[in-house]
Design an enzyme around this catalytic site. Structure first.
Site, PDB file in Angstrom:
ATOM      1  N   ASP A 248       0.864  -1.207   0.004  1.00 38.75           N
ATOM      2  CA  ASP A 248      -0.055   0.007   0.202  1.00 38.75           C
ATOM      3  C   ASP A 248       0.852   1.148  -0.033  1.00 38.75           C
ATOM      4  OD1 ASP A 248      -2.557  -1.031   0.023  1.00 38.75           O
ATOM      5  OD2 ASP A 248      -2.731  -1.605   2.006  1.00 38.75           O
TER       6      ASP A 248
ATOM      7  N   ALA B 239     -15.105  21.730  10.838  1.00 40.02           N
ATOM      8  CA  ALA B 239     -15.765  21.033   9.801  1.00 40.02           C
ATOM      9  C   ALA B 239     -16.341  22.057   8.939  1.00 40.02           C
ATOM     10  CB  ALA B 239     -16.304  19.629  10.159  1.00 40.02           C
TER      11      ALA B 239
END
Length: 701
Positions: free
Chosen positions: A313, A385
């Site tokens: 990965d 956020a």
């Protein structure tokens, strides 16, 4: 004591381990254990035969000091082989005992319809639901089905830093014996008692469930075949010698007593590698354990040494995993120094790796002095956020806010400056789009209503990883990077990291298909993963390493578990597997080569007077006595003693392993032939001659 601390605290060969190994060596004389090693079983049978003959001689008053010494050294040969195996097992048992201390008589809070019931952890069954709160020790392996908690896994991993475990994601698996540090969780038990992860670790470390690998079995068969061949050769010697003596008109011209024939057989069969083979396999798994990797079988450890293709990965393995600041790109009319200063100020209170990297880059690239939050008399605005930006408001000269510095996404900063009556520059929009196309992350910096520029964040390739891949390439191993990035970004990172190939925008199905394609072409594939979506590929790979921090499905699918959950460990596992194969090959080469030298010691001694012109002269075969050994008896005894002592001498090499070198298979072969092949011939010549001198000096014959 943790796995890691156990590994570091157990010395290579402590007195305690050596003493216990010596006691275990005598236990291994049991025929049921000896028969598992055909070569040493033959030596034991030969030793028993010479013992019987020697005892008969002693009882009849015709005992020979020579036969007594040969018999003793034959038994020492078996003892030393048992000792080598016992030492390797003893190191594992010492680790296992330390692990067992982590287990105690735990109780579990079993969830039932009416509430909770306290029961012994040993009574838990697969599927039971237990409750764990702050301070509780998790009673068995399971998965969190409700809640989130901080867990101390140092009993398993050796790392003191706690980890977060929560329900519903790839980090929901918990291990029995670890401790809950905060909050409350519900755990569904996934293992039967006696088969927990810690139980399996202890069994594997002890070596009680170690099975021989395919290569080890093949080598055992070859050694058994060589033993049978030499047995037939030795069995045919007496009639051949009798015929030669008759033809020469001699009687007793050759030394062919049964103890001598047994000594010849033991010296010619590959006793060195036969005595060390089991120790090599056990120590190979031991070296993996010392790297905090648990192999579920010796087959997995050995397969790692034969791997042709590695699937890795990108994030966390090839790259650092955290996007780091790599460049400041200033807007028109703005200096990079001003941009760097504002970016650093806005990041002083940002404790994320990205925020820290911005502070460091500004300091290193533009010599901005190191500043702290306390140095700035302002109000720091945390990231949220909703706003998708963070920054700082700095008052000056009576103004409530003289400098409102913000960094964040392009959309958030565009909204920030627009609300103040300014315009988001087109050239900055183009820079943002260019950075995004490369797979990097753009952060825009603004002060009040002016856009100052862009910070480029990118996933940084780990230092030294390119050199590691180059070493793997020298070994003939192909590296393939797996990433969800777009092909353009994937190609750029692949080139920087030096991998041979890459799979962009990869799905679990893509990983599985790539492994099958490589295997269809006759290659062995290794990969690493931690999620449930990695389980099919881990199961399909020849070497599948699951992260201990990953899901239960991933840990069960792989044939190795990395207790450190370090994605780069795959490279170390391959190197350990290679070292195991190199060690076995080197010692096999040495063992067969030193049999050649022992041939030159015993055969001339046995038949040196055949076809001699007189009783006091030497026959033609005496020309093979190139070591000029003193007498037939001293030559045979020297060879038998060397044959026993060399096993002890090679135990450290069998346990530590041959030094790993990142070279190709052909280079390894030639190195073994020169170092251990030629060395395997020279060392016995020197050793046997020295022992012969000692025997003569001490008048043992």
């Amino acid at each position: 004591m943790t796995t890691k601390s156990v590994s570091s605290s157990i010395s290579f060969l402590s007195g305690e381990i050596a003493f216990q190994a010596l006691k275990d060596s005598f236990k291994k004389f049991h025929p049921k254990l000896l028969v598992k090693n055909p070569v040493m079983f033959v030596v034991a049978v030969g030793s028993a035969i010479t013992t019987f003959i020697t005892v008969q001689e002693i009882l009849s008053g015709t005992s020979s000091g020579f036969n007594i010494q040969v018999t003793l050294w034959l038994w020492f040969t078996v003892l030393f082989a048992n000792f080598a195996e016992a030492v390797a097992e003893g190191r594992g048992k010492a680790q296992a005992e330390a692990l067992k201390k982590n287990r105690s008589q735990l109780t579990a809070r079993l969830k039932i319809a009416s509430g909770e019931k306290s029961i012994p952890a040993a009574d838990l069954k697969k599927g039971d639901i237990v409750v764990c709160e702050t301070g509780d020790t998790i009673p068995a392996d399971g998965v969190i089905i409700e809640g989130i908690a901080s867990v101390d896994e140092s009993a398993i991993t050796g790392e003191s830093a706690p980890v977060i475990r929560e329900s519903g994601d790839d980090r929901s698996a918990v291990t029995g014996g670890t401790k809950v540090l905060s909050d409350r969780i519900l755990i569904r038990i996934t293992s039967e008692q006696g088969n927990t992860f810690l139980d399996r670790i202890i069994s594997l470390v002890e070596g009680s469930k170690r099975q021989k690998t395919p290569n080890e079995i093949a080598l055992t068969i070859m050694l058994s075949a060589l033993t049978i061949i030499f047995l037939l050769v030795v069995a045919t010697l007496p009639p051949f010698v009798q015929y030669a003596e008759k033809a020469a008109g001699q009687t007793g011209g050759a030394l062919t007593t049964l103890p001598v024939l047994v000594a010849l057989l033991v010296c010619l069969i590959p006793t060195t590698i036969g005595g060390l083979l089991s120790a090599i396999g056990i120590s190979g798994m031991d070296r993996l354990i010392r790297k905090n990797v648990i192999a579920t079988s010796g087959r997995a450890a050995e397969a790692a040494g034969d791997v042709d293709v590695l699937l890795l990965d990108k994030t966390g393995t090839i790259t650092l995993g955290n996007r780091m600041a790599s460049e400041f790109i200033a807007a028109d009319g703005v200096s990079r120094e001003r941009l760097a200063d504002a970016a650093q100020l806005s990041s002083l209170a940002d404790e994320t790796p990205e925020g820290r990297s911005i502070v460091v880059l500004a300091k290193e690239k533009y010599q901005l002095r190191g500043r702290d939050v306390s140095d700035v008399a302002g109000h720091f605005v945390p990231f949220s956020a909703q706003t998708r930006m963070s920054g700082v408001d700095i008052p000056k000269d009576g103004h409530k806010i003289a400098r409102a510095i913000r960094k964040g996404s392009a959309d958030a900063i565009k909204k920030f400056v627009t609300e103040q009556g300014s315009v988001f520059p087109k050239e900055i929009q183009a820079v943002v789009e260019g950075i995004a196309r490369k797979g990097s992350t753009p952060l825009v910096v603004a002060e009040n209503k002016e856009v100052l520029g862009v910070i480029e964040l990118k996933d940084v390739v780990k230092g030294g990883i390119k050199e590691r891949f180059a070493q793997l390439r020298q070994m003939g191993i192909k590296t393939v990077m797996i990433t969800g990035d777009n092909p353009l970004t994937a190609a750029a990172i692949a080139a920087e990291a030096g991998v041979d190939d890459f799979i962009a925008e990869a799905t679990p199905e893509d990983k599985l298909q790539r492994i099958r394609d490589e295997q269809a072409n006759g290659r062995l594939v290794g990969m690493i993963g931690d999620g449930t979506n990695d389980a099919p590929a881990l199961a399909q790979a020849d070497v599948g390493i699951a992260m201990n921090s990953g899901t239960q499905a991933a840990r069960e699918a792989g044939n190795m578990v990395d207790l450190d959950s370090n994605p780069t460990k795959l490279i170390e596992v391959v190197e350990t597997g290679k070292q195991l194969l190199m060690t076995r090959g080197a010692l096999t080469t040495f063992s067969i080569a030193n049999d050649v030298a022992k041939y030159f010691a015993i055969i001339p001694a046995m038949a040196g007077t055949l076809y001699a012109a007189s009783a006091i002269s030497k026959g033609p075969l005496s020309a093979l006595n190139i070591m000029h050994l003193a007498s037939p008896q001293s030559a045979i005894l020297s060879a038998v003693i060397f044959n026993a002592l060399i096993i002890v001498g090679l135990i450290p090499l069998a346990l530590r392993g041959v030094k790993y070198r990142a070279i190709g298979a052909s280079a390894v072969l030639w190195r073994n032939l020169w170092l251990y092949g030629i060395g395997g011939i020279i060392v016995p010549f020197v050793g046997i001659k020295l022992i012969d001198i000692i025997i003569v000096t001490l008048r043992l014959i």
